[in-house]
Design a protein around this motif. Structure first.
Motif, PDB file in Angstrom:
ATOM      1  N   MET A  35       0.826  -1.198   0.000  1.00  0.00           N
ATOM      2  CA  MET A  35       0.000   0.000   0.000  1.00  0.00           C
ATOM      3  C   MET A  35       0.869   1.261   0.000  1.00  0.00           C
ATOM      4  O   MET A  35       0.481   2.285  -0.560  1.00  0.00           O
ATOM      5  CB  MET A  35      -0.959   0.002   1.198  1.00  0.00           C
ATOM      6  N   GLY A  36       2.060   1.185   0.600  1.00  0.00           N
ATOM      7  CA  GLY A  36       2.990   2.309   0.550  1.00  0.00           C
ATOM      8  C   GLY A  36       3.367   2.658  -0.885  1.00  0.00           C
ATOM      9  O   GLY A  36       3.404   3.834  -1.265  1.00  0.00           O
ATOM     10  N   HIS A  37       3.606   1.616  -1.700  1.00  0.00           N
ATOM     11  CA  HIS A  37       3.908   1.847  -3.125  1.00  0.00           C
ATOM     12  C   HIS A  37       2.716   2.508  -3.818  1.00  0.00           C
ATOM     13  O   HIS A  37       2.885   3.448  -4.604  1.00  0.00           O
ATOM     14  CB  HIS A  37       4.205   0.520  -3.837  1.00  0.00           C
ATOM     15  N   GLU A  42       0.114   7.255  -6.338  1.00  0.00           N
ATOM     16  CA  GLU A  42      -1.005   8.196  -6.441  1.00  0.00           C
ATOM     17  C   GLU A  42      -0.564   9.618  -6.116  1.00  0.00           C
ATOM     18  O   GLU A  42      -0.961  10.558  -6.798  1.00  0.00           O
ATOM     19  CB  GLU A  42      -2.153   7.766  -5.514  1.00  0.00           C
ATOM     20  N   LEU A  43       0.248   9.786  -5.069  1.00  0.00           N
ATOM     21  CA  LEU A  43       0.731  11.120  -4.705  1.00  0.00           C
ATOM     22  C   LEU A  43       1.542  11.758  -5.827  1.00  0.00           C
ATOM     23  O   LEU A  43       1.507  12.976  -6.014  1.00  0.00           O
ATOM     24  CB  LEU A  43       1.574  11.061  -3.429  1.00  0.00           C
ATOM     25  N   LEU A  44       2.281  10.934  -6.572  1.00  0.00           N
ATOM     26  CA  LEU A  44       3.107  11.436  -7.668  1.00  0.00           C
ATOM     27  C   LEU A  44       2.336  11.527  -8.980  1.00  0.00           C
ATOM     28  O   LEU A  44       2.903  11.752 -10.040  1.00  0.00           O
ATOM     29  CB  LEU A  44       4.350  10.552  -7.837  1.00  0.00           C
ATOM     30  N   LYS A  45       1.043  11.316  -8.908  1.00  0.00           N
ATOM     31  CA  LYS A  45       0.139  11.445 -10.061  1.00  0.00           C
ATOM     32  C   LYS A  45       0.455  10.454 -11.184  1.00  0.00           C
ATOM     33  O   LYS A  45       0.253  10.748 -12.356  1.00  0.00           O
ATOM     34  CB  LYS A  45       0.133  12.872 -10.595  1.00  0.00           C
ATOM     35  N   LEU A  46       0.961   9.276 -10.815  1.00  0.00           N
ATOM     36  CA  LEU A  46       1.200   8.236 -11.814  1.00  0.00           C
ATOM     37  C   LEU A  46      -0.072   7.435 -12.048  1.00  0.00           C
ATOM     38  O   LEU A  46      -0.206   6.777 -13.066  1.00  0.00           O
ATOM     39  CB  LEU A  46       2.339   7.309 -11.366  1.00  0.00           C
ATOM     40  N   GLY A  47      -0.992   7.477 -11.113  1.00  0.00           N
ATOM     41  CA  GLY A  47      -2.291   6.836 -11.260  1.00  0.00           C
ATOM     42  C   GLY A  47      -2.233   5.324 -11.288  1.00  0.00           C
ATOM     43  O   GLY A  47      -1.516   4.743 -12.089  1.00  0.00           O
ATOM     44  N   VAL A  48      -2.969   4.685 -10.424  1.00  0.00           N
ATOM     45  CA  VAL A  48      -3.038   3.226 -10.400  1.00  0.00           C
ATOM     46  C   VAL A  48      -4.214   2.793 -11.271  1.00  0.00           C
ATOM     47  O   VAL A  48      -5.354   3.166 -11.021  1.00  0.00           O
ATOM     48  CB  VAL A  48      -3.195   2.695  -8.958  1.00  0.00           C
ATOM     49  N   LYS A  49      -3.909   2.015 -12.295  1.00  0.00           N
ATOM     50  CA  LYS A  49      -4.922   1.546 -13.243  1.00  0.00           C
ATOM     51  C   LYS A  49      -5.551   0.232 -12.759  1.00  0.00           C
ATOM     52  O   LYS A  49      -6.751   0.042 -12.855  1.00  0.00           O
ATOM     53  CB  LYS A  49      -4.268   1.348 -14.608  1.00  0.00           C
ATOM     54  N   MET A  60       0.906  -4.013  -9.479  1.00  0.00           N
ATOM     55  CA  MET A  60       0.284  -2.721  -9.676  1.00  0.00           C
ATOM     56  C   MET A  60       0.569  -2.264 -11.104  1.00  0.00           C
ATOM     57  O   MET A  60       1.723  -2.191 -11.517  1.00  0.00           O
ATOM     58  CB  MET A  60       0.870  -1.734  -8.658  1.00  0.00           C
ATOM     59  N   ILE A  61      -0.494  -1.999 -11.844  1.00  0.00           N
ATOM     60  CA  ILE A  61      -0.342  -1.466 -13.191  1.00  0.00           C
ATOM     61  C   ILE A  61      -0.723   0.007 -13.127  1.00  0.00           C
ATOM     62  O   ILE A  61      -1.824   0.358 -12.710  1.00  0.00           O
ATOM     63  CB  ILE A  61      -1.223  -2.228 -14.204  1.00  0.00           C
ATOM     64  N   LEU A  62       0.235   0.849 -13.500  1.00  0.00           N
ATOM     65  CA  LEU A  62       0.039   2.295 -13.411  1.00  0.00           C
ATOM     66  C   LEU A  62      -0.499   2.854 -14.716  1.00  0.00           C
ATOM     67  O   LEU A  62      -0.230   2.320 -15.796  1.00  0.00           O
ATOM     68  CB  LEU A  62       1.362   2.983 -13.071  1.00  0.00           C
ATOM     69  N   LYS A  63      -1.235   3.949 -14.622  1.00  0.00           N
ATOM     70  CA  LYS A  63      -1.704   4.652 -15.820  1.00  0.00           C
ATOM     71  C   LYS A  63      -0.515   5.208 -16.578  1.00  0.00           C
ATOM     72  O   LYS A  63      -0.470   5.174 -17.803  1.00  0.00           O
ATOM     73  CB  LYS A  63      -2.676   5.761 -15.438  1.00  0.00           C
ATOM     74  N   THR A  64       0.462   5.752 -15.836  1.00  0.00           N
ATOM     75  CA  THR A  64       1.734   6.175 -16.407  1.00  0.00           C
ATOM     76  C   THR A  64       2.756   5.126 -15.986  1.00  0.00           C
ATOM     77  O   THR A  64       3.109   5.062 -14.811  1.00  0.00           O
ATOM     78  CB  THR A  64       2.168   7.550 -15.868  1.00  0.00           C
ATOM     79  N   PRO A  65       3.201   4.262 -16.908  1.00  0.00           N
ATOM     80  CA  PRO A  65       4.122   3.189 -16.522  1.00  0.00           C
ATOM     81  C   PRO A  65       5.372   3.720 -15.826  1.00  0.00           C
ATOM     82  O   PRO A  65       5.905   4.771 -16.186  1.00  0.00           O
ATOM     83  CB  PRO A  65       4.487   2.524 -17.852  1.00  0.00           C
ATOM     84  N   LEU A  66       5.814   2.974 -14.815  1.00  0.00           N
ATOM     85  CA  LEU A  66       7.000   3.371 -14.060  1.00  0.00           C
ATOM     86  C   LEU A  66       8.215   3.473 -14.974  1.00  0.00           C
ATOM     87  O   LEU A  66       9.099   4.286 -14.746  1.00  0.00           O
ATOM     88  CB  LEU A  66       7.244   2.359 -12.935  1.00  0.00           C
ATOM     89  N   SER A  71      13.517   9.238 -12.960  1.00  0.00           N
ATOM     90  CA  SER A  71      14.221   8.428 -11.961  1.00  0.00           C
ATOM     91  C   SER A  71      13.804   8.746 -10.534  1.00  0.00           C
ATOM     92  O   SER A  71      13.619   7.840  -9.725  1.00  0.00           O
ATOM     93  CB  SER A  71      15.730   8.602 -12.106  1.00  0.00           C
ATOM     94  N   ALA A  72      13.650  10.003 -10.207  1.00  0.00           N
ATOM     95  CA  ALA A  72      13.285  10.379  -8.837  1.00  0.00           C
ATOM     96  C   ALA A  72      11.919   9.798  -8.472  1.00  0.00           C
ATOM     97  O   ALA A  72      11.722   9.324  -7.351  1.00  0.00           O
ATOM     98  CB  ALA A  72      13.282  11.892  -8.683  1.00  0.00           C
ATOM     99  N   LYS A  73      10.979   9.826  -9.397  1.00  0.00           N
ATOM    100  CA  LYS A  73       9.652   9.269  -9.134  1.00  0.00           C
ATOM    101  C   LYS A  73       9.729   7.750  -8.993  1.00  0.00           C
ATOM    102  O   LYS A  73       9.079   7.175  -8.118  1.00  0.00           O
ATOM    103  CB  LYS A  73       8.665   9.646 -10.240  1.00  0.00           C
TER     104      LYS A  73
END
Length: 142
Positions: A35-37, A42-49, A60-66, A71-73
């Protein structure tokens, strides 16, 4: 959100067999870690899909792939699980809930190992890729 039937079966088995409660503590520690990940993404606006709860973690599949994030994100998302476990370790230790504290410490220590697909391995690969070619960094950390 999807949940593996095997995860549900294992949780039921652990709840039935583990009279000490340590195994359920370990499972909850792992879920809190994941849940920390999710919260950091979500806080970094990558969005969890999509989330898939499996016996050995959460995919976890993100809306914006990691892989396309800066790098910082990437490092922030990858380190968030261990950070949560370490904060909870300190809280539980201070409150003298030693078993809960140690389970969170072990979860963080295991996941921060610089190996393969563990968080530590992925963080190391990301740090190395700042100085080396991505293929070389991946080869070193595999």
């Amino acid at each position: 959100m999807r949940v593996s039937f095997l995860l549900i079966a294992l949780l039921a088995l652990f709840a039935y067999c583990d009279k000490s409660g340590i195994m359920l503590l370990a499972i909850s520690s792992a879920l809190i870690h994941e849940m920390g990940h999710i919260v950091m993404a979500e806080l970094l606006k990558l969005g969890v899909k999509e989330l898939y709860f499996a016996p050995f973690g959460i995919r976890m599949i993100l809306k914006t792939p990691l892989s396309v994030a800066k790098s910082a994100k990437k490092i922030a998302v990858l380190s968030a699980g261990c950070a949560v476990n370490l904060v909870l370790f300190a809280i539980f230790w201070f409150l003298e809930h030693k078993n809960a504290a140690l389970v969170h410490l072990i979860t963080a220590a295991f996941n921060i190992l610089p190996a393969g697909t563990l968080d530590g391995g992925r963080i190391l690969c990301e740090v190395l890729s700042l100085r080396l070619e991505a293929d070389r960094a991946e080869k070193i950390t595999d």
